[in-house]
Design an enzyme around this catalytic site. Structure first.
Site, PDB file in Angstrom:
ATOM      1  N   LYS A 156     -11.774 -40.322 -87.134  1.00 25.74           N
ATOM      2  CA  LYS A 156     -11.058 -41.228 -88.042  1.00 25.74           C
ATOM      3  C   LYS A 156      -9.630 -40.737 -88.196  1.00 25.74           C
ATOM      4  CE  LYS A 156     -11.903 -44.887 -90.588  1.00 25.74           C
ATOM      5  NZ  LYS A 156     -12.801 -45.997 -90.228  1.00 25.74           N
ATOM      6  N   GLY A 177     -19.291 -61.231-101.485  1.00 23.19           N
ATOM      7  CA  GLY A 177     -18.107 -61.112-100.636  1.00 23.19           C
ATOM      8  C   GLY A 177     -18.104 -62.173 -99.550  1.00 23.19           C
ATOM      9  N   GLY A 198     -15.556 -62.658 -97.297  1.00 22.30           N
ATOM     10  CA  GLY A 198     -14.432 -62.345 -96.419  1.00 22.30           C
ATOM     11  C   GLY A 198     -14.807 -62.617 -94.975  1.00 22.30           C
ATOM     12  N   VAL A 251     -16.625 -61.002 -92.753  1.00 21.05           N
ATOM     13  CA  VAL A 251     -18.037 -60.872 -92.375  1.00 21.05           C
ATOM     14  C   VAL A 251     -18.912 -61.790 -93.236  1.00 21.05           C
ATOM     15  CG1 VAL A 251     -19.983 -59.293 -92.124  1.00 21.05           C
ATOM     16  CG2 VAL A 251     -17.677 -58.471 -91.674  1.00 21.05           C
TER      17      VAL A 251
HETATM   18  P1  NAI Z   1     -12.759 -58.681 -96.095  1.00 20.90           P
HETATM   19  O1  NAI Z   1     -11.670 -57.920 -96.766  1.00 20.90           O
HETATM   20  O2  NAI Z   1     -12.429 -59.767 -95.139  1.00 20.90           O
HETATM   21  O3  NAI Z   1     -13.729 -59.329 -97.206  1.00 20.90           O
HETATM   22  C1  NAI Z   1     -14.161 -58.652 -98.331  1.00 20.90           C
HETATM   23  C2  NAI Z   1     -14.301 -59.696 -99.437  1.00 20.90           C
HETATM   24  O4  NAI Z   1     -14.962 -59.106-100.554  1.00 20.90           O
HETATM   25  C3  NAI Z   1     -12.966 -60.226 -99.948  1.00 20.90           C
HETATM   26  O5  NAI Z   1     -12.981 -61.654 -99.886  1.00 20.90           O
HETATM   27  C4  NAI Z   1     -12.898 -59.712-101.389  1.00 20.90           C
HETATM   28  O6  NAI Z   1     -12.231 -60.621-102.257  1.00 20.90           O
HETATM   29  C5  NAI Z   1     -14.368 -59.618-101.739  1.00 20.90           C
HETATM   30  N1  NAI Z   1     -14.684 -58.712-102.830  1.00 20.90           N
HETATM   31  C6  NAI Z   1     -14.183 -57.493-103.115  1.00 20.90           C
HETATM   32  N2  NAI Z   1     -14.778 -56.972-104.200  1.00 20.90           N
HETATM   33  C7  NAI Z   1     -15.692 -57.882-104.609  1.00 20.90           C
HETATM   34  C8  NAI Z   1     -16.630 -57.924-105.669  1.00 20.90           C
HETATM   35  N3  NAI Z   1     -16.766 -56.923-106.538  1.00 20.90           N
HETATM   36  N4  NAI Z   1     -17.400 -59.019-105.806  1.00 20.90           N
HETATM   37  C9  NAI Z   1     -17.298 -60.046-104.934  1.00 20.90           C
HETATM   38  N5  NAI Z   1     -16.422 -60.072-103.908  1.00 20.90           N
HETATM   39  C10 NAI Z   1     -15.635 -59.000-103.755  1.00 20.90           C
HETATM   40  O7  NAI Z   1     -13.679 -57.567 -95.411  1.00 20.90           O
HETATM   41  P2  NAI Z   1     -14.718 -57.764 -94.231  1.00 20.90           P
HETATM   42  O8  NAI Z   1     -14.043 -57.488 -92.936  1.00 20.90           O
HETATM   43  O9  NAI Z   1     -15.467 -59.025 -94.422  1.00 20.90           O
HETATM   44  O10 NAI Z   1     -15.688 -56.530 -94.484  1.00 20.90           O
HETATM   45  C11 NAI Z   1     -16.628 -56.537 -95.550  1.00 20.90           C
HETATM   46  C12 NAI Z   1     -17.234 -55.158 -95.653  1.00 20.90           C
HETATM   47  O11 NAI Z   1     -17.899 -54.828 -94.433  1.00 20.90           O
HETATM   48  C13 NAI Z   1     -16.223 -54.037 -95.906  1.00 20.90           C
HETATM   49  O12 NAI Z   1     -16.841 -53.064 -96.726  1.00 20.90           O
HETATM   50  C14 NAI Z   1     -16.001 -53.452 -94.510  1.00 20.90           C
HETATM   51  O13 NAI Z   1     -15.624 -52.082 -94.563  1.00 20.90           O
HETATM   52  C15 NAI Z   1     -17.382 -53.603 -93.909  1.00 20.90           C
HETATM   53  N6  NAI Z   1     -17.384 -53.680 -92.454  1.00 20.90           N
HETATM   54  C16 NAI Z   1     -16.664 -54.675 -91.823  1.00 20.90           C
HETATM   55  C17 NAI Z   1     -16.676 -54.756 -90.442  1.00 20.90           C
HETATM   56  C18 NAI Z   1     -15.962 -55.865 -89.743  1.00 20.90           C
HETATM   57  O14 NAI Z   1     -16.242 -56.089 -88.547  1.00 20.90           O
HETATM   58  N7  NAI Z   1     -15.079 -56.613 -90.394  1.00 20.90           N
HETATM   59  C19 NAI Z   1     -17.415 -53.774 -89.617  1.00 20.90           C
HETATM   60  C20 NAI Z   1     -18.212 -52.821 -90.392  1.00 20.90           C
HETATM   61  C21 NAI Z   1     -18.148 -52.780 -91.758  1.00 20.90           C
END
Ligand code: NAI
Length: 343
Positions: A80, A176, A178, A180
């Site tokens: 990392k 969430g 986002g 994913v």
């Molecule tokens: P993202 O940033 O696109 O989406 C995260 C979403 O969660 C955002 O819309 C945010 O507003 C929402 N959020 C934050 N705190 C919240 C809460 N307390 N209650 C409800 N919603 C909340 O992130 P992404 O890429 O979708 O990733 C999601 C998770 O998966 C992260 O923890 C990331 O580290 C993990 N991850 C993602 C990967 C990827 O391919 N994008 C791969 C492996 C892990």
């Protein structure tokens, strides 16, 4: 705890500090393990108060990558990079400096995007090092593949719990919406389950709800809403002393990294009769997709491995049941066995 105690705790192969003040660049790069192959891990740009805080984050995340890659049966190690976020830096100069730092590992460390970095930053780095993945021109956005892996892990957890992987008629709560979470909501909805979503960003949640026919609840309600499956797809640390007793679902499986605030929360969930599919098993779809860039795998081969997250998840549940340990501990054991075979 001081920095040397942290290094002792995590047992990395290498911890390197870099500075290029003309570019406003300071970083820590950790190569945790190359036992299975080159150390792969994202570059995080974040605000840190001290070198110890930054190095601790890098050490924890690098070890997590070693375990994720080992459990996914990939010929890749874990590493990392964390870069100190500073105001008013020239982003191009920053990532050129970072690219030069990464290049000094001569292939023992390969990086990609993480929190605070984008495919455009990787393209800048690419001009000074070949040891960078996650380019827009390569395997692209990993999120749909991460979502697919989480979906496969969810089916395995249903199979283990109800002797059927059929989601039809089940209620799945997704925290969430986002990158994913939105892909996952579509897949789960298409499988006939009833979906409930929440996001701190109400507009984002409303868009996903409208598209998938999901119900919308507040971010405060999503953990306790009556559901069969809870899928944390927001931030880490969500399974903690405040939340574990609120969960009504029988299964927890999601994308968020480091969902357990502490390992002992996996045991609390198990005592409550809740099956936890370990995060680094369920969310390996993104890194498996990255093999197209990292290892030259075909798209088909990468996808086959993502589908196999179903079997890996079942394997973890079997280890937990036979060894009388939590599923989190079982996932660690699976990774450690693969590392031990390679040594
Ligand atoms: P993202 O940033 O696109 O989406 C995260 C979403 O969660 C955002 O819309 C945010 O507003 C929402 N959020 C934050 N705190 C919240 C809460 N307390 N209650 C409800 N919603 C909340 O992130 P992404 O890429 O979708 O990733 C999601 C998770 O998966 C992260 O923890 C990331 O580290 C993990 N991850 C993602 C990967 C990827 O391919 N994008 C791969 C492996 C892990």
């Amino acid at each position: 705890m001081d920095l040397y105690s942290r290094i002792e705790e995590f047992q990395p192969e290498q911890v390197s500090f870099f500075a290029d003040d003309s570019a406003g660049y300071r970083s820590v790069i950790v190569v945790h393990s190359t036992r299975l192959g080159p150390a792969v891990g994202g570059t995080r740009v974040w605000h840190y108060d001290s070198e110890t805080e930054a190095a601790t984050d890098a050490l924890r995340l690098a070890r997590g990558m070693t375990y994720k890659n080992a459990a996914a049966n990939l010929p890749l190690g874990g590493g990392k990079a964390v870069v100190f976020a500073r105001p008013d830096v020239d982003r191009r100069e920053l990532f050129l400096a970072h690219g030069r730092a990464v290049d000094r590992f001569a292939g023992r460390f390969v990086t990609a995007e993480d929190v605070g970095t984008t495919p455009a930053d990787m393209e800048i780095m690419r001009t000074v090092t070949s040891n960078v993945a996650g380019l827009a021109s390569g395997s692209g956005d990993p999120s749909p593949f991460t979502a697919r892996g989480v979906f496969r892990s969810m089916l395995a957890a249903c199979q283990w719990t109800w002797d059927s992987s059929d989601l039809d008629g089940k209620i799945v709560a997704i925290q969430g919406c986002g990158s994913v979470g939105s892909w996952l909501a579509r897949a789960v909805s298409a499988s006939g389950a009833h979906v409930i979503v929440a996001d701190l960003d109400q507009d984002r949640a409303a868009t996903v709800a409208a598209e998938t026919g999901a119900d919308l609840v507040s971010a405060e309600e999503i953990l306790s809403v009556p559901a069969d499956v809870l899928s944390p797809c927001a931030l880490g640390g969500i399974l903690n002393d405040q939340t574990v007793d609120q969960i009504s679902a029988k299964i927890v499986v999601g994308a968020a990294n480091n969902q357990l605030a502490e390992s002992r929360h996996a045991e609390v969930l198990a005592k409550r009769g809740i099956l936890y599919a370990p995060d680094f098993i369920a969310n390996a779809g993104g890194v498996l997709r990255g093999t197209v860039d990292l290892l030259g795998w075909s798209h088909e081969k990468a996808e086959q491995h993502i589908e196999a997250i179903f079997d890996t998840t079942l394997n973890v549940f079997e280890i937990a049941a036979s060894d009388g340990i939590s599923t989190h501990e079982a996932a660690n054991r699976l990774a450690e066995r693969r590392l031990a075979i390679a040594s």
